[in-house]
Design an enzyme around this catalytic site. Structure first.
Site, PDB file in Angstrom:
ATOM      1  N   ASP A  14       0.833  -1.208   0.000  1.00 42.86           N
ATOM      2  CA  ASP A  14       0.000   0.000   0.000  1.00 42.86           C
ATOM      3  C   ASP A  14       0.869   1.259   0.000  1.00 42.86           C
ATOM      4  O   ASP A  14       0.810   2.047   0.926  1.00 42.86           O
ATOM      5  CB  ASP A  14      -0.941  -0.010   1.217  1.00 42.86           C
ATOM      6  CG  ASP A  14      -0.193  -0.079   2.552  1.00 42.86           C
ATOM      7  OD1 ASP A  14       0.997  -0.475   2.580  1.00 42.86           O
ATOM      8  OD2 ASP A  14      -0.795   0.285   3.588  1.00 42.86           O
ATOM      9  N   ASP A  19       6.864   0.998   1.945  1.00 45.91           N
ATOM     10  CA  ASP A  19       6.552   0.029   0.880  1.00 45.91           C
ATOM     11  C   ASP A  19       7.408   0.343  -0.353  1.00 45.91           C
ATOM     12  O   ASP A  19       7.985  -0.564  -0.973  1.00 45.91           O
ATOM     13  CB  ASP A  19       5.081   0.148   0.436  1.00 45.91           C
ATOM     14  CG  ASP A  19       4.100  -0.068   1.558  1.00 45.91           C
ATOM     15  OD1 ASP A  19       3.532  -1.154   1.650  1.00 45.91           O
ATOM     16  OD2 ASP A  19       3.900   0.870   2.347  1.00 45.91           O
ATOM     17  N   ASN A  43      -2.467   2.472   3.821  1.00 45.23           N
ATOM     18  CA  ASN A  43      -1.935   3.812   4.092  1.00 45.23           C
ATOM     19  C   ASN A  43      -2.826   4.891   3.482  1.00 45.23           C
ATOM     20  O   ASN A  43      -2.958   5.978   4.032  1.00 45.23           O
ATOM     21  CB  ASN A  43      -0.511   3.937   3.542  1.00 45.23           C
ATOM     22  CG  ASN A  43       0.480   3.163   4.381  1.00 45.23           C
ATOM     23  OD1 ASN A  43       0.324   3.070   5.590  1.00 45.23           O
ATOM     24  ND2 ASN A  43       1.486   2.595   3.742  1.00 45.23           N
ATOM     25  N   THR A 127       3.143  -6.066   2.334  1.00 48.00           N
ATOM     26  CA  THR A 127       3.581  -4.947   3.179  1.00 48.00           C
ATOM     27  C   THR A 127       2.439  -3.985   3.510  1.00 48.00           C
ATOM     28  O   THR A 127       2.682  -2.826   3.871  1.00 48.00           O
ATOM     29  CB  THR A 127       4.743  -4.183   2.501  1.00 48.00           C
ATOM     30  OG1 THR A 127       4.311  -3.734   1.206  1.00 48.00           O
ATOM     31  CG2 THR A 127       5.971  -5.059   2.358  1.00 48.00           C
ATOM     32  N   PHE A 168      -0.551  -1.401  12.661  1.00 46.08           N
ATOM     33  CA  PHE A 168      -1.472  -0.866  11.646  1.00 46.08           C
ATOM     34  C   PHE A 168      -1.950  -1.924  10.641  1.00 46.08           C
ATOM     35  O   PHE A 168      -3.171  -2.076  10.430  1.00 46.08           O
ATOM     36  CB  PHE A 168      -0.785   0.296  10.906  1.00 46.08           C
ATOM     37  CG  PHE A 168      -1.632   0.914   9.825  1.00 46.08           C
ATOM     38  CD1 PHE A 168      -2.663   1.797  10.130  1.00 46.08           C
ATOM     39  CD2 PHE A 168      -1.396   0.627   8.486  1.00 46.08           C
ATOM     40  CE1 PHE A 168      -3.445   2.375   9.130  1.00 46.08           C
ATOM     41  CE2 PHE A 168      -2.169   1.191   7.479  1.00 46.08           C
ATOM     42  CZ  PHE A 168      -3.199   2.063   7.803  1.00 46.08           C
ATOM     43  N   ASN A 169      -1.035  -2.636   9.985  1.00 54.73           N
ATOM     44  CA  ASN A 169      -1.450  -3.542   8.893  1.00 54.73           C
ATOM     45  C   ASN A 169      -2.410  -4.619   9.381  1.00 54.73           C
ATOM     46  O   ASN A 169      -3.309  -5.045   8.651  1.00 54.73           O
ATOM     47  CB  ASN A 169      -0.235  -4.212   8.231  1.00 54.73           C
ATOM     48  CG  ASN A 169       0.581  -3.231   7.415  1.00 54.73           C
ATOM     49  OD1 ASN A 169       0.074  -2.186   7.008  1.00 54.73           O
ATOM     50  ND2 ASN A 169       1.841  -3.562   7.186  1.00 54.73           N
ATOM     51  N   HIS A 241      10.061  -0.627   8.243  1.00 57.51           N
ATOM     52  CA  HIS A 241       9.126  -1.725   8.468  1.00 57.51           C
ATOM     53  C   HIS A 241       9.089  -2.661   7.250  1.00 57.51           C
ATOM     54  O   HIS A 241       9.412  -3.845   7.346  1.00 57.51           O
ATOM     55  CB  HIS A 241       7.715  -1.182   8.677  1.00 57.51           C
ATOM     56  CG  HIS A 241       7.556  -0.242   9.832  1.00 57.51           C
ATOM     57  ND1 HIS A 241       7.731  -0.636  11.129  1.00 57.51           N
ATOM     58  CD2 HIS A 241       7.211   1.067   9.878  1.00 57.51           C
ATOM     59  CE1 HIS A 241       7.488   0.397  11.933  1.00 57.51           C
ATOM     60  NE2 HIS A 241       7.176   1.431  11.204  1.00 57.51           N
ATOM     61  N   ASP A 242       8.624  -2.119   6.134  1.00 56.88           N
ATOM     62  CA  ASP A 242       8.344  -2.963   4.973  1.00 56.88           C
ATOM     63  C   ASP A 242       9.595  -3.547   4.305  1.00 56.88           C
ATOM     64  O   ASP A 242       9.571  -4.716   3.875  1.00 56.88           O
ATOM     65  CB  ASP A 242       7.493  -2.192   3.965  1.00 56.88           C
ATOM     66  CG  ASP A 242       6.111  -1.861   4.527  1.00 56.88           C
ATOM     67  OD1 ASP A 242       5.700  -2.513   5.501  1.00 56.88           O
ATOM     68  OD2 ASP A 242       5.443  -0.952   3.996  1.00 56.88           O
TER      69      ASP A 242
END
Ligand code: BDR
Ligand code: CA
Length: 316
Positions: A14, A19, A43, A127, A168-169, A241-242
């Site tokens: 996203d 990402d 996102n 992601t 979040f994800n 993160h991703d």
């Protein structure tokens, strides 16, 4: 896996700054045969993340089929993250307009076609919220065995970032995450436990800025934008993160990993979206996820910078 063997891959995300950097890493590493890109609502709305995906693919010369994903989570109301990624979902430096359009088929159908026609098992790097992957698993159970693994950014075994318990994800689509974790497909989980240690610090931004290629010129600005928000929360750098979900497939040696049985909390007043690890094996279930717990930050940054510098060599 030998270093010359390319991993067939679908990128589902996203974009989103991290990402986008994950996709730069995937392309720049040269270690994947990227077969398709699918977009997730997370996102930002699916319209915005799909537009961003096409712009990122254009920037990095990733001319593969791109398909728009599910517009909303399986059961819950949509939720976006403009405070982190801006109103566009990818605020910051100007990006090229898309050089090509999204497919007329949706993400689930594109995943099915790509996985069905691949001679080798295909890895999925997820992601964003896992809506597409979950919908794919439900629609095409016959193709489950054709998935090599799902390397995902999501959750946190110890804590959350959107609520005290949820990342979040997972919070955006907990039912989808539950389907993925319960699927029996090998899972590599990059949760907050590791991703918040994979920090790109301001001194590293400078290393990327000094590469001076068309992709690095954008990446350091994405990093600055992403860091601006995190700095207000006390972070010492921009959390990758991703990119961890991509790095786990090509440089597992930079991580410490542990196998756990991880359950997804789909309801509850306080813990909806939590990833609950069976630390002591009390459930009697075999582990369903290989969880990344720690990272050699310097080695991670070196690998990331190598990938970003490849765009000059490739003349992209
Ligand atoms: C995750 O949430 C999104 O904002 C990022 O792109 C990442 O996938 C981190 O919690
Ligand atoms: Ca993301």
């Amino acid at each position: 896996m030998s270093l010359t063997e390319k991993i067939p891959l679908i990128l589902d995300g996203d974009p989103g700054h991290d990402d986008a950097i994950a996709w730069v890493l995937a392309k720049g590493s040269g270690r994947f045969d990227i077969l398709a890109v699918t977009t997730a609502a997370g996102n930002q709305t699916i319209e915005k993340t799909t537009y961003n995906a096409l712009r990122v693919c254009t920037l990095i010369g990733l001319h593969v089929p791109v398909a728009k994903g599910c517009p909303r989570p399986l059961l819950t109301d949509p939720m976006n993250a403009p405070s982190v990624h801006g109103e566009s979902g990818l605020d910051g430096p100007a990006l090229p307009e898309p050089a090509f359009a999204a497919q007329s088929i949706g993400a689930v159908e594109l995943m099915a076609r790509v996985i069905r026609s691949s001679s080798e098992k295909v890895a999925i790097v997820s992601t964003g919220p896992m809506t597409n992957t979950a919908a794919f698993l439900m629609a095409h159970p016959e193709l489950k065995s054709r998935i090599r693994c799902i390397s995902l950014m999501g959750g946190g075994l110890l804590y959350g970032n959107w609520t005290p318990a949820a990342e979040f994800n997972i919070l955006v689509d907990p039912e989808a995450a539950k389907i993925v974790f319960d699927s029996g497909v090998p899972i590599l989980m990059s949760g907050l436990d590791v991703t918040e240690k994979a920090l790109v610090k301001p001194a590293d931004f400078e290393r990327i800025r000094s590469l001076h290629n068309p992709v690095s010129d954008i990446v350091w600005q994405w990093l600055e934008f992403f860091y601006r928000f995190h700095k207000t929360l006390g972070y010492e750098g921009a959390p990758m993160h991703d990119p961890c979900a991509v790095m786990a497939l090509i440089h597992p040696e930079v991580f410490t990993m542990r196998d756990y049985y991880v359950q997804i909390e789909t309801c509850g007043d306080y813990c909806k979206g939590a990833t609950v690890p069976d630390w002591y094996g009390v459930t009697g279930h075999a582990p369903n996820a290989c969880c990344l717990m720690d990272v050699n930050r310097e080695a991670f940054i070196d690998c990331l910078i190598d990938a970003v510098s490849a765009f000059k060599e490739a003349g992209i």
